[in-house]
Design an enzyme around this catalytic site. Structure first.
Site, PDB file in Angstrom:
ATOM      1  N   ASP A 220      -2.051   4.946  -1.817  1.00 40.06           N
ATOM      2  CA  ASP A 220      -0.709   5.375  -2.199  1.00 40.06           C
ATOM      3  C   ASP A 220       0.239   5.110  -1.036  1.00 40.06           C
ATOM      4  OD1 ASP A 220      -1.768   7.408  -0.552  1.00 40.06           O
ATOM      5  OD2 ASP A 220      -0.699   9.000  -1.609  1.00 40.06           O
TER       6      ASP A 220
ATOM      7  N   GLY B   8      -1.751   7.936   4.796  1.00 41.50           N
ATOM      8  CA  GLY B   8      -0.385   8.354   5.063  1.00 41.50           C
ATOM      9  C   GLY B   8       0.163   7.833   6.368  1.00 41.50           C
TER      10      GLY B   8
ATOM     11  N   GLY C  49      -2.837  11.689   5.278  1.00 41.49           N
ATOM     12  CA  GLY C  49      -2.334  12.983   4.846  1.00 41.49           C
ATOM     13  C   GLY C  49      -3.357  14.076   5.096  1.00 41.49           C
TER      14      GLY C  49
END
Length: 367
Positions: free
Chosen positions: A157, A126, A77
């Site tokens: 994540d 990401g 990200g």
């Protein structure tokens, strides 16, 4: 889809994500090569829009994800934007980005058509989220895959804790805590990828996907990967990382006797103590949560809490902004991070919950 997309020419309106049709395939190209194709909120939304349109289009039988440039699919990200939002804003922009990004991750995992991710070069954070949840994940001899979040005071994540919790033994715990990069064979071993294709054959693979079924295209291009490293390290990884606290993991690594185990311990001690403890708790909980959507809901809580904790801003400053590689973590030691500190990251968000978990979280892709 626009007229340029239907004609097979890349659309230029969305310059950071290019979409085009190639025969029976819809091709998504992440197009920020100077930023290693780092994912922005707008990019996540554009990918989601393309997937929604192509899901309804019978002419698109396969979706292919690739990245522009020679360095990698996606380095993660856009953490500079997240750093600025956490430092100077109220975190709402980052939370909104993650909400749409995690929903995209779930959509990719449940996509009803084959989703083929070309995980060439650097694939981190990401980048793992938009590739490793796909139904067909291809790595090359250039692949370097990692979830390096603990090094910036964050926690894996984008469904990373779901994927790593499913890795054999304690391999996922090792990768999550240390942020270690893995190559093709190790990615296959850890369940982060499905097939190896030499990088020089990727263009032909995409061409084949435009005219053949996925099974036929794979049969023409898949080869045996070069040897990895993790299989030979399973003994100390499984023994040491099975401990129930980060402190015990570090002690076991230091006491084991294998130089690689000692190096791993030294690596862990450079990471954010809070991020390490929250990551371990996230992984252990992910093993019990079941479907991806439940884990993404948990990750969203943790990510939102990280925005108001000091280590994320400090970690990005040290690693990306100032690049002094000398983060000042707070707390600075594992012993200072209490169980209550860790538990706070998992507190419900009330009306701000991601809310992905539902009764129907299964699907099958036939290819």
């Amino acid at each position: 889809m626009t007229r340029t997309e239907r004609s097979g020419q890349p659309e230029q309106a969305g310059k950071t994500v290019l979409l085009h049709r190639a025969g029976r395939a819809g091709v998504i190209t992440l197009n920020r090569p100077k930023a290693l194709n780092a994912l922005t909120h707008a990019m996540a939304l554009r990918i989601a829009e393309a997937l929604a349109a192509w899901e309804r289009d019978p002419a698109v039988e396969t979706v292919v994800l690739t990245g522009a440039g020679e360095r990698g699919l996606c380095a993660g990200g856009d953490i500079r934007a997240i750093h600025q939002d956490a430092r100077d804003g109220d975190g709402t922009a980052s939370a909104a980005f993650w909400r749409d990004e995690y929903r995209l991750n779930a959509r990719i995992a449940r996509y009803p058509k084959p989703y083929v991710a070309l995980m060439d070069g650097i694939v981190m954070g990401g980048g793992v989220g938009v590739s490793a949840h796909g139904s067909v994940r291809i790595v090359t001899e250039r692949s370097r895959i990692a979830m390096p979040e603990t090094g910036i005071g964050f926690v894996p994540d984008v469904g990373g804790t779901y994927l790593l919790a499913l890795s054999p033994g304690e391999l996922g715990t090792h990768l999550a805590l240390s942020g270690a990069q893995v190559g093709a064979e190790d990615a296959l071993l850890c369940g982060l990828a499905d097939h190896f294709v030499p990088s020089q054959s990727l263009a032909r693979t995409v061409d084949d996907l435009s005219t053949l079924t996925v099974r036929e295209a794979l049969a023409r291009n898949v080869q045996e990967p070069p040897p990895g490293e993790l299989a030979a390290q399973r003994e100390w990884i499984d023994v040491c990382y099975a401990a129930d606290s980060v402190e015990k993991i570090v002690d076991r690594l230091l006491d084991h006797g294998d130089p690689a185990a000692k190096n791993a311990a030294e690596t862990l001690l450079t990471k954010s103590p809070t991020a390490l403890k929250v990551t371990l708790a996230s992984l252990r909980r992910a093993r019990r949560l079941g479907p991806l959507e439940h884990v993404l809901d948990q990750e969203y809580r943790v990510s939102c809490r990280a925005l108001i904790a000091p280590d994320l801003v400090e970690g990005v400053r040290a690693q990306v902004i100032d690049k002094d590689r000398a983060p000042r973590w707070s707390p600075s030691t594992l012993a200072e991070v209490t169980d209550a500190d860790v538990e706070g990251f998992f507190s419900p968000l009330g009306e701000r919950e991601l809310g992905l978990a539902g009764p129907d979280t299964t699907s099958e892709v036939a290819w």
